[in-house]
Design a protein around this motif. Sequence first.
Motif, PDB file in Angstrom:
ATOM      1  N   GLY A 191       0.877  -1.258   0.155  1.00  0.00           N
ATOM      2  CA  GLY A 191      -0.074   0.094  -0.001  1.00  0.00           C
ATOM      3  C   GLY A 191       0.749   1.175   0.212  1.00  0.00           C
ATOM      4  N   VAL A 192       2.006   1.259  -0.849  1.00  0.00           N
ATOM      5  CA  VAL A 192       2.720   2.411  -0.766  1.00  0.00           C
ATOM      6  C   VAL A 192       2.282   3.355  -1.950  1.00  0.00           C
ATOM      7  N   PRO A 193       2.211   4.794  -1.833  1.00  0.00           N
ATOM      8  CA  PRO A 193       1.530   5.531  -2.907  1.00  0.00           C
ATOM      9  C   PRO A 193       2.578   5.449  -4.150  1.00  0.00           C
ATOM     10  N   ASP A 194       2.009   5.099  -5.336  1.00  0.00           N
ATOM     11  CA  ASP A 194       2.577   5.088  -6.409  1.00  0.00           C
ATOM     12  C   ASP A 194       2.707   6.229  -7.140  1.00  0.00           C
ATOM     13  N   LYS A 195       4.184   6.683  -6.911  1.00  0.00           N
ATOM     14  CA  LYS A 195       4.487   8.047  -7.346  1.00  0.00           C
ATOM     15  C   LYS A 195       6.002   7.823  -7.460  1.00  0.00           C
ATOM     16  N   PRO A 196       6.720   8.861  -8.340  1.00  0.00           N
ATOM     17  CA  PRO A 196       8.012   8.766  -8.662  1.00  0.00           C
ATOM     18  C   PRO A 196       8.878   9.124  -7.040  1.00  0.00           C
ATOM     19  N   GLY A 197      10.001   8.558  -6.881  1.00  0.00           N
ATOM     20  CA  GLY A 197      10.713   8.574  -5.740  1.00  0.00           C
ATOM     21  C   GLY A 197      10.522   7.514  -4.647  1.00  0.00           C
ATOM     22  N   VAL A 198       9.404   7.071  -4.560  1.00  0.00           N
ATOM     23  CA  VAL A 198       9.196   6.153  -3.225  1.00  0.00           C
ATOM     24  C   VAL A 198       9.844   5.022  -3.261  1.00  0.00           C
ATOM     25  N   ILE A 216       2.275  -3.333  -8.943  1.00  0.00           N
ATOM     26  CA  ILE A 216       1.223  -2.216  -8.948  1.00  0.00           C
ATOM     27  C   ILE A 216      -0.040  -2.588  -8.681  1.00  0.00           C
ATOM     28  N   GLY A 217      -0.558  -2.076  -7.397  1.00  0.00           N
ATOM     29  CA  GLY A 217      -1.587  -2.272  -6.652  1.00  0.00           C
ATOM     30  C   GLY A 217      -2.770  -1.716  -7.247  1.00  0.00           C
ATOM     31  N   THR A 230       1.209   0.735  -4.643  1.00  0.00           N
ATOM     32  CA  THR A 230       2.035  -0.190  -5.257  1.00  0.00           C
ATOM     33  C   THR A 230       2.669  -0.913  -4.075  1.00  0.00           C
ATOM     34  N   ASP A 231       3.068  -2.223  -4.145  1.00  0.00           N
ATOM     35  CA  ASP A 231       3.559  -3.133  -3.089  1.00  0.00           C
ATOM     36  C   ASP A 231       4.983  -3.425  -3.525  1.00  0.00           C
ATOM     37  N   GLN A 275       6.667   4.451   7.761  1.00  0.00           N
ATOM     38  CA  GLN A 275       5.066   4.178   7.444  1.00  0.00           C
ATOM     39  C   GLN A 275       4.515   5.418   7.224  1.00  0.00           C
ATOM     40  N   ASP A 276       4.603   6.309   8.442  1.00  0.00           N
ATOM     41  CA  ASP A 276       3.701   7.533   8.485  1.00  0.00           C
ATOM     42  C   ASP A 276       4.108   8.527   7.386  1.00  0.00           C
ATOM     43  N   SER A 277       5.538   8.776   7.287  1.00  0.00           N
ATOM     44  CA  SER A 277       6.096   9.722   6.558  1.00  0.00           C
ATOM     45  C   SER A 277       5.857   9.439   5.067  1.00  0.00           C
ATOM     46  N   ILE A 278       5.770   8.139   4.662  1.00  0.00           N
ATOM     47  CA  ILE A 278       5.583   7.742   3.477  1.00  0.00           C
ATOM     48  C   ILE A 278       4.207   7.484   2.872  1.00  0.00           C
ATOM     49  N   GLY A 279       3.379   6.989   3.939  1.00  0.00           N
ATOM     50  CA  GLY A 279       2.087   6.526   3.531  1.00  0.00           C
ATOM     51  C   GLY A 279       1.847   5.163   3.305  1.00  0.00           C
ATOM     52  N   VAL A 280       2.780   4.358   3.943  1.00  0.00           N
ATOM     53  CA  VAL A 280       2.561   2.783   3.788  1.00  0.00           C
ATOM     54  C   VAL A 280       1.524   2.156   4.589  1.00  0.00           C
ATOM     55  N   ALA A 281       0.765   1.077   3.870  1.00  0.00           N
ATOM     56  CA  ALA A 281      -0.548   0.867   4.791  1.00  0.00           C
ATOM     57  C   ALA A 281      -0.103  -0.401   5.609  1.00  0.00           C
TER      58      ALA A 281
END
Length: 405
Positions: A270-277, A299-300, A305-306, A327-333
Motif C-alpha cells: 500500500g505504498v503511494p505509486d509516485k516517483p521517488g518512493v 502495481i496495486g 504499489t507493493d 510508514q507515516d512519512s511515506i504513507g505505507v499501509a
Amino acid sequence: MALIVQKYGGTSVGSAERIKNVAKRVAKTRAEGHDVVVVVSAMSGETNRLVALAHEMQDTPDPRELDVVLATGEQVTIGLLAMALKNIGVDAKSYTGWQVAVKTDTAHTKARIEEIDGDKMRDDLKAGRVVIVAGFQGISSEGNIATLGRGGSDTSAVALAAALGADECQIYTDVDGVYTTDPRVVPEAKCLDTITFEEMLELASLGSKVLQIRSVEFAGKYKVRLRVLSSLQDGGNGTLITFEEDENMEKAAVTGIAFDKNQARINVRGVPDKPGVAYQLIGAVADANVEVDMIIQNIGSEGTTDFSFTVPRGDYKQTMELMRNLQDSIGVADVSGDDAVCKVSVVGVGMRSHVGVAAKIFRSLAEEGINIQMISTSEIKVSVLIDEKYMELATRVLHKAFNLG
C-alpha cells in the motif's frame, strides 16, 4: 619452471601434524622445479577465539585494535610452516602482510588491497627460497595493520599471484574441488573438472562457500588462473576456474546449484505509486549499510504499489524497524516480513543457448509442492526464494532435474 602461489585455509593448517603435511606438499612442488609462494590462514578456530577475547574487553571492539589482535593468528601459522619446511631441508622465509608489503585502504576489519610490493618475494625466490605470507592482512595507508575481512586469505593469495605474475594460484581447502552442489545435501553431486569465472562468481555470490567472492572478482579482474584442490588427500587435479568456456558447454544448460539460508523477506504494501518512493524505501536501507538482494514491485489498486525485497537475515529486525519508521512519512499501509526463507539458485553459462531452463525449474518445484515467493534472473542464473524448510528438497530436486549427478 612455473611460479605457483598456494593458499592453505584454516582446516588445512589446523594442527601441528597438518602443518607438517602442508610442508611436505610444498616441498614436493618445489622439488618439481617450481618457485612457490605460500599463503596461509590462521589455524581453524583461532580467529573466532581472538574475536571472543576482543569482545571480553569491549562490547564493540575498536576496529584498529581488533585488527592488531586478529592479525596474530596468521603470524603464528607462517612461522610454524617456515620451521616445518626448514626441518625437512627446504629453505623458507615467512612474512606478515605488512612486511611484504600488502598495502590497503584504511577500512579496518574489511580493508581492500590497493598495491603489493613484490620485491622482497622476488629476491627470495631468486635465492631458491619458499616464500610464506600471512593471508588476510596488510598495512594501511596510515601505517596500521589492516585485515581484509573473513575469508580474506583467498583474496590475499589471488592478489599476490596477480602482483607476481604467477602461472597458477592453487587454493587448497578441505574439499577436492568445486561440486555441482553441496555433497552433504546431495551425495550424488560430482566434482567439476572446469568451471568458468562467470559461473564461479555467481556460485560464490549465491551461497557456495568454496571460494570467497572477493577472490573470484580479483582473479577475474587480473586474469589469474585459479585451481581448487584438497589439502587433506593426495592426487586429483581439482577444479580449474577458467576464462575459456568449455567447447562442450552447449551440451549442458546448468553447471551447479547453490543455496543460501542467510535470507529474510520484507513486504511493504500500500505504498503511494509516485516517483521517488522506491528510493525512499531502498535508500533508507542502503543508508543503514544493509545490502538488498532480490526486489519485486507490483502495481496495486487505487494509486498504490507493493514492494517485496530480501536482506541478510542478520539485518532483518533492523530493516523491519526502518520500514515501520517510514510508514507515516511515506504513507505505507502495512509492513510484514519473514526470516524463515532461503534462496536456491541454478547457474550455468549454457543457459545462454538453451531455452526452457526457468520453466523446468518452476515445474520441478511445483511437482514437489514447493511454492516460489520471489524470482531473480541474470543471463546465466535463475534464483528463487522459497520457505527454508524446503531448501534441501529443492536442491535435490533441481540437481536431479538437470542431470548433474
